[in-house]
Design a protein around this motif. Structure first.
Motif, short mmCIF file in Angstrom:
data_model
loop_
_atom_site.label_atom_id
_atom_site.label_comp_id
_atom_site.label_asym_id
_atom_site.label_seq_id
_atom_site.Cartn_x
_atom_site.Cartn_y
_atom_site.Cartn_z
N LEU A 63 -0.42 -3.71 6.01
CA LEU A 63 -1.21 -3.47 4.80
C LEU A 63 -1.47 -4.77 4.06
O LEU A 63 -2.59 -5.01 3.59
N ALA A 64 -0.45 -5.61 3.94
CA ALA A 64 -0.62 -6.90 3.26
C ALA A 64 -1.68 -7.73 3.97
O ALA A 64 -2.58 -8.31 3.33
N PHE A 65 -1.61 -7.79 5.29
CA PHE A 65 -2.60 -8.53 6.09
C PHE A 65 -4.01 -7.97 5.85
O PHE A 65 -4.97 -8.71 5.63
N THR A 66 -4.13 -6.65 5.88
CA THR A 66 -5.41 -5.99 5.70
C THR A 66 -5.99 -6.27 4.31
O THR A 66 -7.16 -6.62 4.18
N LEU A 74 -0.93 -7.09 -1.96
CA LEU A 74 -0.06 -5.98 -2.36
C LEU A 74 0.16 -5.98 -3.87
O LEU A 74 0.35 -4.92 -4.46
N ALA A 75 0.12 -7.14 -4.50
CA ALA A 75 0.31 -7.22 -5.95
C ALA A 75 -0.81 -6.51 -6.72
O ALA A 75 -0.64 -6.15 -7.88
N GLN A 76 -1.94 -6.27 -6.05
CA GLN A 76 -3.09 -5.62 -6.69
C GLN A 76 -3.17 -4.12 -6.36
O GLN A 76 -4.11 -3.45 -6.76
N ARG A 98 10.76 -1.28 -2.03
CA ARG A 98 11.05 -2.02 -3.27
C ARG A 98 10.86 -3.53 -3.11
O ARG A 98 10.42 -4.19 -4.04
N THR A 99 11.20 -4.07 -1.95
CA THR A 99 11.12 -5.53 -1.77
C THR A 99 9.68 -6.03 -1.68
O THR A 99 9.44 -7.21 -1.86
N TYR A 100 8.73 -5.15 -1.41
CA TYR A 100 7.32 -5.55 -1.30
C TYR A 100 6.58 -5.47 -2.64
O TYR A 100 5.46 -5.94 -2.74
#
Length: 130
Positions: A63-66, A74-76, A98-100
């Protein structure tokens, strides 16, 4: 509002190869919408098996890569939906999840569903563009 389908290298190719009739990433306005992301290694296109912690990590990395490919991160993420094979796996999934999201959690729904033959989790999200 115009909808733009974004082809994401490796991820899009993998889902097309297994016959999934989905768009991996769609942009509408200033928002990105992902498909449900199984634990696909975004470097190799392989479905990763293993415990739920491993599968969660791989799905979130994909998901982060995408999202980064689409101009976000991921922050958005404003909303996530987690589909999990068994609610008894939620504790270990949450430990990794939680770590993401260390700066605050997006709104989230977690749904237990019948399992897929090859994996135990799928995660989709909606994110704003940076």
């Amino acid at each position: 509002m115009k909808r733009t389908i974004i082809e994401v290298p490796v991820i899009s190719e993998t889902l097309a190869r297994i016959g999934a009739p989905v768009s991996v990433l769609v942009r509408s306005g200033d928002m990105l919408y992902t498909c449900g992301m199984p634990p696909i290694d975004h470097r190799t296109g392989e479905i990763v098996r293993g415990d739920i912690a491993t599968q969660t990590r791989v799905a979130l990395d994909a998901l982060a890569f995408t999202l980064e490919f689409g101009g976000s991160s991921l922050a958005q993420v404003v909303k996530a939906t987690v589909y999990i094979a068994d609610n008894n796996l939620a504790g270990d999934m949450n430990t990794v999840y939680r770590t993401y999201f260390p700066e605050g959690f997006p709104a989230r729904t977690c749904v237990a569903i019948n399992t897929w033959p090859a994996f135990d989790i799928e995660i989709e999200c909606i994110a704003s563009i940076l």
